[in-house]
Design an enzyme around this catalytic site. Structure first.
Site, short mmCIF file in Angstrom:
data_model
loop_
_atom_site.label_atom_id
_atom_site.label_comp_id
_atom_site.label_asym_id
_atom_site.label_seq_id
_atom_site.Cartn_x
_atom_site.Cartn_y
_atom_site.Cartn_z
N ASN A 83 -20.05 -24.04 -24.10
CA ASN A 83 -20.37 -22.63 -24.31
C ASN A 83 -20.75 -22.45 -25.79
O ASN A 83 -20.78 -23.41 -26.55
CB ASN A 83 -19.17 -21.75 -23.92
CG ASN A 83 -19.60 -20.38 -23.47
OD1 ASN A 83 -20.57 -19.82 -23.98
ND2 ASN A 83 -18.88 -19.82 -22.52
N HIS A 113 -9.22 -36.94 -43.08
CA HIS A 113 -9.21 -37.27 -44.51
C HIS A 113 -7.87 -37.87 -44.90
O HIS A 113 -6.84 -37.55 -44.31
CB HIS A 113 -9.48 -36.01 -45.34
CG HIS A 113 -10.79 -35.37 -45.02
ND1 HIS A 113 -11.97 -35.77 -45.61
CD2 HIS A 113 -11.12 -34.39 -44.15
CE1 HIS A 113 -12.97 -35.05 -45.12
NE2 HIS A 113 -12.48 -34.20 -44.23
N GLY A 139 -11.51 -21.54 -24.65
CA GLY A 139 -12.15 -21.10 -25.88
C GLY A 139 -11.22 -21.15 -27.08
O GLY A 139 -10.01 -21.00 -26.97
N THR A 162 -2.94 -31.77 -30.83
CA THR A 162 -2.65 -32.74 -31.88
C THR A 162 -2.16 -34.07 -31.33
O THR A 162 -2.12 -35.05 -32.07
CB THR A 162 -1.57 -32.20 -32.84
OG1 THR A 162 -0.37 -31.95 -32.10
CG2 THR A 162 -2.04 -30.91 -33.52
N LYS A 163 -1.78 -34.09 -30.05
CA LYS A 163 -1.25 -35.31 -29.43
C LYS A 163 -1.90 -35.49 -28.05
O LYS A 163 -2.44 -34.55 -27.48
CB LYS A 163 0.26 -35.22 -29.26
CG LYS A 163 1.02 -35.21 -30.57
CD LYS A 163 2.51 -35.24 -30.32
CE LYS A 163 3.39 -35.32 -31.49
NZ LYS A 163 3.13 -35.19 -32.78
N ARG A 177 1.27 -28.12 -25.91
CA ARG A 177 2.32 -28.85 -25.19
C ARG A 177 2.08 -28.63 -23.70
O ARG A 177 1.45 -27.63 -23.30
CB ARG A 177 3.71 -28.41 -25.61
CG ARG A 177 4.02 -26.96 -25.28
CD ARG A 177 5.43 -26.57 -25.69
NE ARG A 177 5.68 -25.16 -25.41
CZ ARG A 177 5.97 -24.67 -24.21
NH1 ARG A 177 6.05 -25.45 -23.17
NH2 ARG A 177 6.17 -23.38 -24.04
#
Length: 182
Positions: A83, A113, A139, A162-163, A177
């Site tokens: 989208n 980084h 979204g 993040t995991k 989660r």
């Protein structure tokens, strides 16, 4: 080893290397044509996408505007939909399965980084991202470097992944989660 080879291997590399800068400029010119000149999905935009994303299946739909760093590191299956306002920082391979739908403003980051401030001044590095088949990414989701999302997953809007996320679950939140199995 060239800076591009280092980038693709996940090693620290200098992003403003001449070769990498030229490749990003090439992508930006194609993106300008896609996002400004065409702006609607038609035969011309399909040709631009084939040139920009040579490793994407021909049944890929992108609703402009769209942004990526290089394009050639995006490997997608069939029936993938982005989208508006999606961003893919493809400094390393981004793998997207079949039948994957991205809501507006989804960001996928392979680029990252160093945590050390002095190192960060000169180098960056990358981690691959993999998204399985039959996924729906809500979204405003951010998918971080090195993440794998399994098959049949729904990611709730506004999540920060993040995991790794296992197959056939609903995941949401910041950090994302698992909420329940699907």
């Amino acid at each position: 080893m060239t800076e591009k080879e280092k980038m693709l291997a996940g090693d620290h590399y200098f992003a403003n290397d001449k070769e990498l800068s030229a490749e990003r400029l090439r992508a930006k010119k194609l993106l300008h044509r896609l996002n400004v000149t065409e702006y609607v999905f038609n035969g011309n935009s399909r040709n631009i996408l084939r040139e920009l994303l040579p490793n994407a299946h021909r049944h890929l739909y992108i609703e402009p505007p769209f942004h990526c760093d290089y394009g050639y590191n995006i490997h997608s299956g069939e029936n993938v939909y982005f989208n508006v306002h999606c961003v893919v920082l493809d400094t390393m391979k981004i793998t997207i399965g079949n039948n994957v739908f991205f809501g507006a403003n989804v960001h996928i980051y392979a680029a990252t980084h160093p945590l050390d401030a002095v190192s960060r001044r000169k180098t960056e590095f990358s981690k691959p991202v993999t998204i399985g088949n039959d996924c729906w990414i809500g979204g405003n989701t951010v998918i971080c470097p090195g993440v794998t999302i399994g098959d049949g997953v729904t990611i709730g809007a506004g999540s920060v992944v993040t995991k790794n996320i296992p197959d056939n679950v609903l995941a949401a939140g910041n950090p994302a989660r698992v909420i329940r199995e699907l």
